[in-house]
Write an enzyme that holds these catalytic residues in place. Structure first.
Site, PDB file in Angstrom:
ATOM      1  N   THR A  40     -14.666  20.394 -16.960  1.00  0.00           N
ATOM      2  CA  THR A  40     -14.783  19.663 -18.221  1.00  0.00           C
ATOM      3  C   THR A  40     -15.418  20.572 -19.262  1.00  0.00           C
ATOM      4  O   THR A  40     -16.360  21.310 -18.980  1.00  0.00           O
ATOM      5  CB  THR A  40     -15.627  18.400 -18.037  1.00  0.00           C
ATOM      6  OG1 THR A  40     -15.017  17.558 -17.059  1.00  0.00           O
ATOM      7  CG2 THR A  40     -15.744  17.628 -19.352  1.00  0.00           C
ATOM      8  N   LEU A  54     -21.858  18.341 -17.391  1.00  0.00           N
ATOM      9  CA  LEU A  54     -20.412  18.193 -17.399  1.00  0.00           C
ATOM     10  C   LEU A  54     -19.841  18.761 -16.101  1.00  0.00           C
ATOM     11  O   LEU A  54     -20.386  19.715 -15.535  1.00  0.00           O
ATOM     12  CB  LEU A  54     -19.798  18.941 -18.597  1.00  0.00           C
ATOM     13  CG  LEU A  54     -20.094  18.374 -19.986  1.00  0.00           C
ATOM     14  CD1 LEU A  54     -19.540  19.297 -21.063  1.00  0.00           C
ATOM     15  CD2 LEU A  54     -19.524  16.975 -20.144  1.00  0.00           C
ATOM     16  N   ASP A  55     -18.717  18.194 -15.653  1.00  0.00           N
ATOM     17  CA  ASP A  55     -18.068  18.678 -14.439  1.00  0.00           C
ATOM     18  C   ASP A  55     -17.582  20.119 -14.628  1.00  0.00           C
ATOM     19  O   ASP A  55     -17.445  20.613 -15.750  1.00  0.00           O
ATOM     20  CB  ASP A  55     -16.885  17.778 -14.075  1.00  0.00           C
ATOM     21  CG  ASP A  55     -17.316  16.365 -13.718  1.00  0.00           C
ATOM     22  OD1 ASP A  55     -18.478  16.196 -13.297  1.00  0.00           O
ATOM     23  OD2 ASP A  55     -16.498  15.444 -13.869  1.00  0.00           O
ATOM     24  N   PHE A  56     -17.276  20.754 -13.507  1.00  0.00           N
ATOM     25  CA  PHE A  56     -16.902  22.166 -13.470  1.00  0.00           C
ATOM     26  C   PHE A  56     -15.816  22.520 -14.493  1.00  0.00           C
ATOM     27  O   PHE A  56     -15.925  23.504 -15.220  1.00  0.00           O
ATOM     28  CB  PHE A  56     -16.431  22.508 -12.046  1.00  0.00           C
ATOM     29  CG  PHE A  56     -16.136  23.956 -11.808  1.00  0.00           C
ATOM     30  CD1 PHE A  56     -17.142  24.906 -11.822  1.00  0.00           C
ATOM     31  CD2 PHE A  56     -14.845  24.368 -11.537  1.00  0.00           C
ATOM     32  CE1 PHE A  56     -16.877  26.244 -11.576  1.00  0.00           C
ATOM     33  CE2 PHE A  56     -14.556  25.701 -11.286  1.00  0.00           C
ATOM     34  CZ  PHE A  56     -15.581  26.635 -11.309  1.00  0.00           C
ATOM     35  N   HIS A 115     -17.586  11.259 -11.961  1.00  0.00           N
ATOM     36  CA  HIS A 115     -16.166  11.406 -12.295  1.00  0.00           C
ATOM     37  C   HIS A 115     -15.587  10.119 -12.877  1.00  0.00           C
ATOM     38  O   HIS A 115     -14.431   9.757 -12.598  1.00  0.00           O
ATOM     39  CB  HIS A 115     -15.361  11.809 -11.060  1.00  0.00           C
ATOM     40  CG  HIS A 115     -15.656  13.192 -10.555  1.00  0.00           C
ATOM     41  ND1 HIS A 115     -15.774  14.293 -11.379  1.00  0.00           N
ATOM     42  CD2 HIS A 115     -15.874  13.656  -9.302  1.00  0.00           C
ATOM     43  CE1 HIS A 115     -16.038  15.371 -10.654  1.00  0.00           C
ATOM     44  NE2 HIS A 115     -16.126  15.008  -9.394  1.00  0.00           N
TER      45      HIS A 115
END
Length: 236
Positions: free
Chosen positions: A109, A105-107, A188
């Site tokens: 998220t 998962l993104d930073f 993204h």
């Protein structure tokens, strides 16, 4: 101890201190079991999580680990990072050894994150033909309308990768909240798709991977072992 995989005869030869030719006799006598089944082929490959028994005595039975975490924002989905706290840093001391992260998962998220040391299991999760859906909830800066539903379902062309995204099911929960179901996870992707509408994603949360849903009892940063049913649901 097994590394990734080895021939059964080689493992037994080293573990028991016998010649490889003697392993064939053990198999013929039905004295060797691998994962509960009598072995018949000396060249059978066994892995580090295989349960191998001689006359019912366990010779190796290392258990794979499968964790579910409620990832908080501001934490990196990595095992090591020189600048930021990682999800492994949130685990108890020593518990992160050997783990990796299928489906990062993104930073910023949040939500469902899986950690395991079973490479074969995690590779199964990423196979395109499995079509394992991920479900997210997104909070938007601008109000939503039905035009989003059609656009996401049709897919969007990303020139950077020269690909068109696969259909995404978008459900409008409220004026500023959408639930999305997608079977791929390009860079993204969700934020870029909403970007086509000039609509900023203020928060993004992953609710589920396949049939495995984030445990509502887990606060951000908390984790637990997956149940056997959850492990099998993502393996099959």
């Amino acid at each position: 101890m097994l590394s990734n995989s080895a021939r059964l005869d080689r493992f037994l030869s080293v573990r028991l201190g016998i010649k490889r030719g003697d392993v064939r006799l053990l198999l013929a006598q039905k004295r060797i079991e691998v994962d509960g089944v009598f072995a018949t082929d000396i060249s059978q490959l066994v892995g580090k999580f295989s349960r191998i028994c001689l006359d019912g005595e366990v010779l190796t039975s290392r258990q794979a680990r499968y964790l579910m975490m409620n990832k908080p924002a501001g934490v990196v989905s990595a095992t090591k990072d020189d600048k930021h706290k990682t999800v492994v840093d949130l685990l108890s001391s020593g518990e992160g050894a050997g783990l990796h992260i299928p489906g990062r998962l993104d930073f910023n998220t949040t939500g469902l994150l899986l950690l395991t040391d079973d490479g074969r299991w995690s590779r199964q999760l990423s196979l395109p033909e499995r079509n394992i859906a991920k479900v997210y909830t997104a909070l938007l800066a601008q109000p939503l309308d039905d035009s989003y539903i059609a656009a996401f379902a049709a897919g969007m062309y990303f020139s950077y990768e020269d690909v068109t995204t696969r259909p995404v099911i978008l459900e409008i929960i409220s004026d500023y909240v959408a639930r999305l179901r997608l079977v791929e996870g390009r860079y993204h992707q969700i934020k870029r798709m909403f970007g086509r509408f000039q609509n900023e994603v203020l928060a993004l949360h992953r609710d589920a991977i396949g049939s495995v849903v984030l445990d509502p009892g887990l606060a951000p940063g908390q984790y637990r072992n997956l149940t056997q049913d959850e492990i099998l649901a993502l393996a099959c």
